[in-house]
Design an enzyme around this catalytic site. Sequence first.
Site, PDB file in Angstrom:
ATOM      1  N   CYS A  89       0.854  -1.187   0.000  1.00 36.55           N
ATOM      2  CA  CYS A  89       0.000   0.000   0.000  1.00 36.55           C
ATOM      3  C   CYS A  89       0.891   1.237   0.000  1.00 36.55           C
ATOM      4  O   CYS A  89       1.659   1.456   0.950  1.00 36.55           O
ATOM      5  CB  CYS A  89      -0.923  -0.002   1.212  1.00 36.55           C
ATOM      6  SG  CYS A  89      -2.072   1.375   1.155  1.00 36.55           S
ATOM      7  N   GLY A  90       0.786   2.028  -1.050  1.00 40.10           N
ATOM      8  CA  GLY A  90       1.678   3.173  -1.219  1.00 40.10           C
ATOM      9  C   GLY A  90       1.334   4.326  -0.297  1.00 40.10           C
ATOM     10  O   GLY A  90       2.211   4.888   0.369  1.00 40.10           O
ATOM     11  N   HIS A  91       0.044   4.682  -0.244  1.00 45.45           N
ATOM     12  CA  HIS A  91      -0.284   5.843   0.605  1.00 45.45           C
ATOM     13  C   HIS A  91       0.034   5.518   2.059  1.00 45.45           C
ATOM     14  O   HIS A  91       0.475   6.382   2.825  1.00 45.45           O
ATOM     15  CB  HIS A  91      -1.762   6.249   0.435  1.00 45.45           C
ATOM     16  CG  HIS A  91      -2.668   5.614   1.430  1.00 45.45           C
ATOM     17  ND1 HIS A  91      -3.273   4.387   1.239  1.00 45.45           N
ATOM     18  CD2 HIS A  91      -3.009   5.999   2.676  1.00 45.45           C
ATOM     19  CE1 HIS A  91      -3.967   4.071   2.315  1.00 45.45           C
ATOM     20  NE2 HIS A  91      -3.831   5.026   3.201  1.00 45.45           N
ATOM     21  N   ASP A 249     -10.143   5.249  -3.123  1.00 44.30           N
ATOM     22  CA  ASP A 249      -8.910   5.813  -2.568  1.00 44.30           C
ATOM     23  C   ASP A 249      -8.978   7.327  -2.684  1.00 44.30           C
ATOM     24  O   ASP A 249      -9.131   7.869  -3.771  1.00 44.30           O
ATOM     25  CB  ASP A 249      -7.692   5.267  -3.333  1.00 44.30           C
ATOM     26  CG  ASP A 249      -6.399   5.505  -2.564  1.00 44.30           C
ATOM     27  OD1 ASP A 249      -6.350   6.463  -1.772  1.00 44.30           O
ATOM     28  OD2 ASP A 249      -5.448   4.740  -2.778  1.00 44.30           O
ATOM     29  N   CYS A 253      -3.142   7.220  -4.909  1.00 46.56           N
ATOM     30  CA  CYS A 253      -2.908   5.783  -4.792  1.00 46.56           C
ATOM     31  C   CYS A 253      -1.493   5.406  -5.252  1.00 46.56           C
ATOM     32  O   CYS A 253      -1.161   5.497  -6.442  1.00 46.56           O
ATOM     33  CB  CYS A 253      -3.941   4.978  -5.575  1.00 46.56           C
ATOM     34  SG  CYS A 253      -3.837   3.216  -5.196  1.00 46.56           S
ATOM     35  N   GLY A 254      -0.681   4.954  -4.305  1.00 45.82           N
ATOM     36  CA  GLY A 254       0.722   4.637  -4.613  1.00 45.82           C
ATOM     37  C   GLY A 254       0.877   3.448  -5.531  1.00 45.82           C
ATOM     38  O   GLY A 254       1.640   3.494  -6.512  1.00 45.82           O
TER      39      GLY A 254
HETATM   40  O1  PYC Z   1      -1.839   3.848  -2.046  1.00 45.41           O
HETATM   41  O2  PYC Z   1      -1.314   1.866  -2.808  1.00 45.41           O
HETATM   42  C1  PYC Z   1      -2.086   2.643  -2.267  1.00 45.41           C
HETATM   43  C2  PYC Z   1      -3.402   2.133  -1.809  1.00 45.41           C
HETATM   44  C3  PYC Z   1      -3.920   0.898  -2.037  1.00 45.41           C
HETATM   45  C4  PYC Z   1      -5.177   0.874  -1.411  1.00 45.41           C
HETATM   46  C5  PYC Z   1      -5.385   2.091  -0.816  1.00 45.41           C
HETATM   47  N1  PYC Z   1      -4.282   2.850  -1.065  1.00 45.41           N
END
Ligand code: PYC
Length: 331
Positions: A89-91, A249, A253-254
């Site tokens: 999960c990036g964020h 999201d 979203c990362g």
């Molecule tokens: O930022 O990768 C992300 C992410 C995945 C689900 C919610 N945020």
Amino acid sequence: MAIRRWISTIDSHTAGHPTRVVTGGVPVLHGDSVAARRDDFRARFDPLRTFLLHEPRGHAAMVGVVMTESRVADFGAFFLGSYKYLEMCGHATIGLAVTLDHMGLIGPSDQPESRFTLEVPAGIITVSVTRVGGAVAAVTFENVPAHVAAADVPLAAGGVSVSADVVWGGNWYGLIEAAAAGVELTPNGVLHAMATGAALKARLNALIREGGVAGASEPIDSILFYETQFDEKGVVSRQLVVLESNKFDRSPCGTGSSARLAQLVARGVIGLDQPIRTRNILGVDFSATARAIEGRAGAIQPHIVGLAHITGEHRFTLADSDPLPDGFLCR
Ligand code: PYC
């Protein structure tokens, strides 16, 4: 009132999306890797996930982070979603970095930069925190490799006919042009986007399950609706990730931004080392750059830059008489 459980967390938001990092109250976990300890948590303590993330203490979009030891990186962490565990999960990685800085765990705050490695279920990633005047100004993470598994998959559901690219960016995404799906990338467009996105995700996953998508064998986690814009600084990907019928999201979203980079490179819209901005429906940007990976043609290494802000510190309790100990969500 008798209290049965205490759990402490530090909460933050990354471009609007919440991250709840657990700082105390999780029992000892067993396993040789972060993924194995995540599986142990899932098998024995899953009610802690819903207690922390679901209403009344959280909501459908809440994401949790449990830190655990790593034998191969500076820190280990796994990600809790309201419906499932996330591989990456990036964020939340950006939220975790800001939380570790807030706790004083990643080096003196008078240093302009601190770097650490982080073992997550999807692999080992590198994170760096840049400070200006002692305050975190940016968090960069080098994500796991991203690649396009299938392109131009025709899809009809939710009253629209579109085509989707199936792309890995640390989670699996179906990437769909927003305008083709009649989706507006604004706060007012979110309810319609969630309904359309959930229908398209169900259809795409049915096709993948039936073996109807060459190159794709795993179910996608989310639909990412996008619009590509160009301005004087280059490419802006406006985007909205629909995770579930009641969940999107808030951040760019990362892992979704990583998938977008892989798609834009594969389609020749951008080159390697060319930064783009990925922008959420609130107008907040991540910067995202695709780098080459030696010996892996067809895959790119995403570098994502964003920022999170601490929103509070919590000590959650469960009273013996609470009629909803595991929390609840309504779809
Ligand atoms: O930022 O990768 C992300 C992410 C995945 C689900 C919610 N945020």
